[in-house]
Design a protein around this motif. Sequence first.
Motif, PDB file in Angstrom:
ATOM      1  N   ASN A  47       0.862  -1.168   0.000  1.00 21.64           N
ATOM      2  CA  ASN A  47       0.000   0.000   0.000  1.00 21.64           C
ATOM      3  C   ASN A  47       0.901   1.221   0.000  1.00 21.64           C
ATOM      4  O   ASN A  47       1.785   1.349   0.854  1.00 21.64           O
ATOM      5  CB  ASN A  47      -0.923   0.019   1.227  1.00 21.64           C
ATOM      6  CG  ASN A  47      -2.145  -0.855   1.017  1.00 21.64           C
ATOM      7  OD1 ASN A  47      -3.096  -0.442   0.384  1.00 21.64           O
ATOM      8  ND2 ASN A  47      -2.101  -2.085   1.526  1.00 21.64           N
ATOM      9  N   PHE A  48       0.668   2.095  -0.969  1.00 22.85           N
ATOM     10  CA  PHE A  48       1.461   3.310  -1.089  1.00 22.85           C
ATOM     11  C   PHE A  48       0.685   4.435  -0.437  1.00 22.85           C
ATOM     12  O   PHE A  48      -0.469   4.693  -0.799  1.00 22.85           O
ATOM     13  CB  PHE A  48       1.730   3.611  -2.557  1.00 22.85           C
ATOM     14  CG  PHE A  48       2.473   2.494  -3.230  1.00 22.85           C
ATOM     15  CD1 PHE A  48       3.831   2.342  -3.024  1.00 22.85           C
ATOM     16  CD2 PHE A  48       1.801   1.570  -4.018  1.00 22.85           C
ATOM     17  CE1 PHE A  48       4.522   1.297  -3.625  1.00 22.85           C
ATOM     18  CE2 PHE A  48       2.486   0.526  -4.620  1.00 22.85           C
ATOM     19  CZ  PHE A  48       3.852   0.391  -4.419  1.00 22.85           C
ATOM     20  N   MET A  49       1.298   5.106   0.537  1.00 23.53           N
ATOM     21  CA  MET A  49       0.518   5.995   1.382  1.00 23.53           C
ATOM     22  C   MET A  49       0.874   7.464   1.242  1.00 23.53           C
ATOM     23  O   MET A  49       0.012   8.322   1.381  1.00 23.53           O
ATOM     24  CB  MET A  49       0.646   5.541   2.823  1.00 23.53           C
ATOM     25  CG  MET A  49       0.086   4.107   2.958  1.00 23.53           C
ATOM     26  SD  MET A  49       0.071   3.496   4.639  1.00 23.53           S
ATOM     27  CE  MET A  49       1.815   3.360   4.958  1.00 23.53           C
ATOM     28  N   ARG A  50       2.141   7.755   1.010  1.00 27.18           N
ATOM     29  CA  ARG A  50       2.559   9.153   0.882  1.00 27.18           C
ATOM     30  C   ARG A  50       3.643   9.233  -0.180  1.00 27.18           C
ATOM     31  O   ARG A  50       4.374   8.286  -0.398  1.00 27.18           O
ATOM     32  CB  ARG A  50       3.108   9.678   2.210  1.00 27.18           C
ATOM     33  CG  ARG A  50       2.049   9.770   3.287  1.00 27.18           C
ATOM     34  CD  ARG A  50       2.624  10.093   4.648  1.00 27.18           C
ATOM     35  NE  ARG A  50       1.556   9.999   5.657  1.00 27.18           N
ATOM     36  CZ  ARG A  50       1.223   8.872   6.281  1.00 27.18           C
ATOM     37  NH1 ARG A  50       1.865   7.739   6.028  1.00 27.18           N
ATOM     38  NH2 ARG A  50       0.231   8.866   7.157  1.00 27.18           N
ATOM     39  N   LYS A  51       3.775  10.394  -0.768  1.00 28.29           N
ATOM     40  CA  LYS A  51       4.812  10.596  -1.781  1.00 28.29           C
ATOM     41  C   LYS A  51       6.176  10.629  -1.105  1.00 28.29           C
ATOM     42  O   LYS A  51       6.387  11.439  -0.193  1.00 28.29           O
ATOM     43  CB  LYS A  51       4.528  11.935  -2.482  1.00 28.29           C
ATOM     44  CG  LYS A  51       5.344  12.179  -3.715  1.00 28.29           C
ATOM     45  CD  LYS A  51       5.015  13.536  -4.327  1.00 28.29           C
ATOM     46  CE  LYS A  51       6.187  13.997  -5.170  1.00 28.29           C
ATOM     47  NZ  LYS A  51       5.918  15.258  -5.866  1.00 28.29           N
ATOM     48  N   PRO A  52       7.092   9.749  -1.500  1.00 27.33           N
ATOM     49  CA  PRO A  52       8.411   9.774  -0.866  1.00 27.33           C
ATOM     50  C   PRO A  52       9.182  11.034  -1.269  1.00 27.33           C
ATOM     51  O   PRO A  52       8.986  11.565  -2.363  1.00 27.33           O
ATOM     52  CB  PRO A  52       9.110   8.536  -1.434  1.00 27.33           C
ATOM     53  CG  PRO A  52       8.064   7.758  -2.171  1.00 27.33           C
ATOM     54  CD  PRO A  52       6.964   8.702  -2.519  1.00 27.33           C
ATOM     55  N   ALA A  53      10.054  11.476  -0.392  1.00 21.70           N
ATOM     56  CA  ALA A  53      10.926  12.611  -0.709  1.00 21.70           C
ATOM     57  C   ALA A  53      11.972  12.161  -1.720  1.00 21.70           C
ATOM     58  O   ALA A  53      12.550  11.081  -1.592  1.00 21.70           O
ATOM     59  CB  ALA A  53      11.600  13.116   0.563  1.00 21.70           C
ATOM     60  N   GLY A  54      12.221  12.979  -2.720  1.00 21.64           N
ATOM     61  CA  GLY A  54      13.158  12.586  -3.760  1.00 21.64           C
ATOM     62  C   GLY A  54      14.616  12.679  -3.330  1.00 21.64           C
ATOM     63  O   GLY A  54      15.494  12.131  -3.988  1.00 21.64           O
ATOM     64  N   ASP A  55      14.884  13.348  -2.217  1.00 25.85           N
ATOM     65  CA  ASP A  55      16.274  13.561  -1.814  1.00 25.85           C
ATOM     66  C   ASP A  55      16.631  12.798  -0.536  1.00 25.85           C
ATOM     67  O   ASP A  55      17.597  13.142   0.146  1.00 25.85           O
ATOM     68  CB  ASP A  55      16.531  15.059  -1.632  1.00 25.85           C
ATOM     69  CG  ASP A  55      15.549  15.674  -0.630  1.00 25.85           C
ATOM     70  OD1 ASP A  55      14.608  14.963  -0.191  1.00 25.85           O
ATOM     71  OD2 ASP A  55      15.716  16.858  -0.289  1.00 25.85           O
ATOM     72  N   ARG A  56      15.856  11.778  -0.206  1.00 26.94           N
ATOM     73  CA  ARG A  56      16.160  10.970   0.984  1.00 26.94           C
ATOM     74  C   ARG A  56      16.160   9.492   0.607  1.00 26.94           C
ATOM     75  O   ARG A  56      15.390   9.077  -0.257  1.00 26.94           O
ATOM     76  CB  ARG A  56      15.087  11.195   2.060  1.00 26.94           C
ATOM     77  CG  ARG A  56      15.164  12.564   2.700  1.00 26.94           C
ATOM     78  CD  ARG A  56      13.940  12.838   3.551  1.00 26.94           C
ATOM     79  NE  ARG A  56      13.971  14.195   4.069  1.00 26.94           N
ATOM     80  CZ  ARG A  56      14.401  14.509   5.292  1.00 26.94           C
ATOM     81  NH1 ARG A  56      14.815  13.567   6.119  1.00 26.94           N
ATOM     82  NH2 ARG A  56      14.404  15.763   5.691  1.00 26.94           N
ATOM     83  N   ARG A  57      17.001   8.725   1.303  1.00 27.66           N
ATOM     84  CA  ARG A  57      17.036   7.294   1.063  1.00 27.66           C
ATOM     85  C   ARG A  57      15.742   6.645   1.584  1.00 27.66           C
ATOM     86  O   ARG A  57      15.034   7.222   2.406  1.00 27.66           O
ATOM     87  CB  ARG A  57      18.236   6.681   1.777  1.00 27.66           C
ATOM     88  CG  ARG A  57      19.562   7.324   1.335  1.00 27.66           C
ATOM     89  CD  ARG A  57      20.755   6.547   1.838  1.00 27.66           C
ATOM     90  NE  ARG A  57      20.822   6.498   3.308  1.00 27.66           N
ATOM     91  CZ  ARG A  57      21.747   5.792   3.970  1.00 27.66           C
ATOM     92  NH1 ARG A  57      22.668   5.094   3.304  1.00 27.66           N
ATOM     93  NH2 ARG A  57      21.763   5.777   5.289  1.00 27.66           N
TER      94      ARG A  57
END
Lengths: 143, 143, 143, 143
Positions: free
Chosen positions: B84-94
């Motif tokens: 389940n995908f819940m939030r947009k991941p940050a593009g500049d974090r692992r």
Amino acid sequence: MVRASTQEIAAFVAAEFPQTPVQILEVGPMSARVVHEVGTAELRPGGTVSGPVMMATADVALYVAILAQIGIVPLAVTTSLSFNFMRKPAGDRRIVGECKLLKLGRTLAVGEVTLYSEGLPEPVAHAVGTYAIPPDAQAPRRG
Amino acid sequence: MVRASTQEIAAFVAAEFPQTPVQILEVGPMSARVVHEVGTAELRPGGTVSGPVMMATADVALYVAILAQIGIVPLAVTTSLSFNFMRKPAGDRRIVGECKLLKLGRTLAVGEVTLYSEGLPEPVAHAVGTYAIPPDAQAPRRG
Amino acid sequence: MVRASTQEIAAFVAAEFPQTPVQILEVGPMSARVVHEVGTAELRPGGTVSGPVMMATADVALYVAILAQIGIVPLAVTTSLSFNFMRKPAGDRRIVGECKLLKLGRTLAVGEVTLYSEGLPEPVAHAVGTYAIPPDAQAPRRG
Amino acid sequence: MVRASTQEIAAFVAAEFPQTPVQILEVGPMSARVVHEVGTAELRPGGTVSGPVMMATADVALYVAILAQIGIVPLAVTTSLSFNFMRKPAGDRRIVGECKLLKLGRTLAVGEVTLYSEGLPEPVAHAVGTYAIPPDAQAPRRG
């Protein structure tokens, strides 16, 4: 910060779902704990608890955890529910569902529910579910 | 009671999967924590991290948690993996994956993985996976 | 009744996802067929194709099938994706994903994707996924 | 090539699960079709069919399709079952489950079940499930 108490939700569930064999034990922030009675009707050959009992328990646990956060919103509907069955449940114990919400968005809620035979430490099943919340349905904050 | 250490598993993973962008942070009882590098190749338009990065992270997290419990068993294979995908991941974090095993049977393991953008509190995705363990493959206890 | 052709969607995907190794083979009513190249980067030890390749293939297949129905809507996002891995993929064949949409609602689409090693009859994996479609994002009918 | 007929499986199910409200309509190669009665007990407020009815239907459909292929093996158990709920079921129609097996291995079976309100063309839900088959439990071929 909970917008509906255990008592308010229990009253709503009792009115809306008079036949449900699931009772609410407690609600908390982004969480809920419920229990499903287990009698002859809930048993399968071999003395184990049926899958539909697990589904009813998980579904109500999620619904109650969501209601506790957003207030009494009768129109929220389950859009998915996924189960892994891990151990044979005891035939003489109630099924307890512990829900933890992972996300509560404006239109979608996601939560997981761990299911136990009451009083035993190892989970019998694990579920993940999603609910669609009708836009603009979130109850006004109490107070 | 862990049968393979972080170092042993890291050495095994580095030898078997030399190209993997996933590193092991730590293993514990029925648990593991891993991290996936995020560079240009892992990004999608809009600066978000791609779904396959989540899958690689979740899959390795589960595998590592299982290896830590049963010892180095190269033949365990993923049989299911649900996201389940819940939030947009940050593009500049692992991407960090925290795995908790729910069941470790003789032939089947079940675990959940919560995925985060490193350093942020809210999960970006949640996964549940199962691994088939080949019969009689569990390593003899060390020592 | 399809609102975007294979060529229109291919052009959109090539512009938006210039690095994607997935190509569109065809789109139809509530369906799509795509293919993922398999080279050294896609292989795992033992000569099998990695799980993330399956995820990329399934995700694009779903996205393309949805775009074909509703028109080019860049903002649709994957909300869930569940996989069962059934057979070891061949290391020397591309992965083909055949998507069939089960529901295309105003805000939610559900579809299944069967994944094959190209040219072999038995599926290697099966996926079910959901996409959230932004309200009012459906493109005006062409023509 | 089916190892147990519709009649044989129906007799087995009736003996083992005397309370089940699910009837077998037909079995075929890697497939089965079953139906769940819908009465007052199966309804939810709003006149819709409850989630547990869907689960019972999907679970029996999978079980029957497996039994048809491998013969009467009472020990097969559900290990996972995942649902997407797509449309509100009609309160005055039975629930039909159409199962198609995707894999029938020596120890694991995977199948999908599409669920309908009887007589209506659009599915109300879709399920994917896995069954663990006890090793060496496959019945000897008849004849």
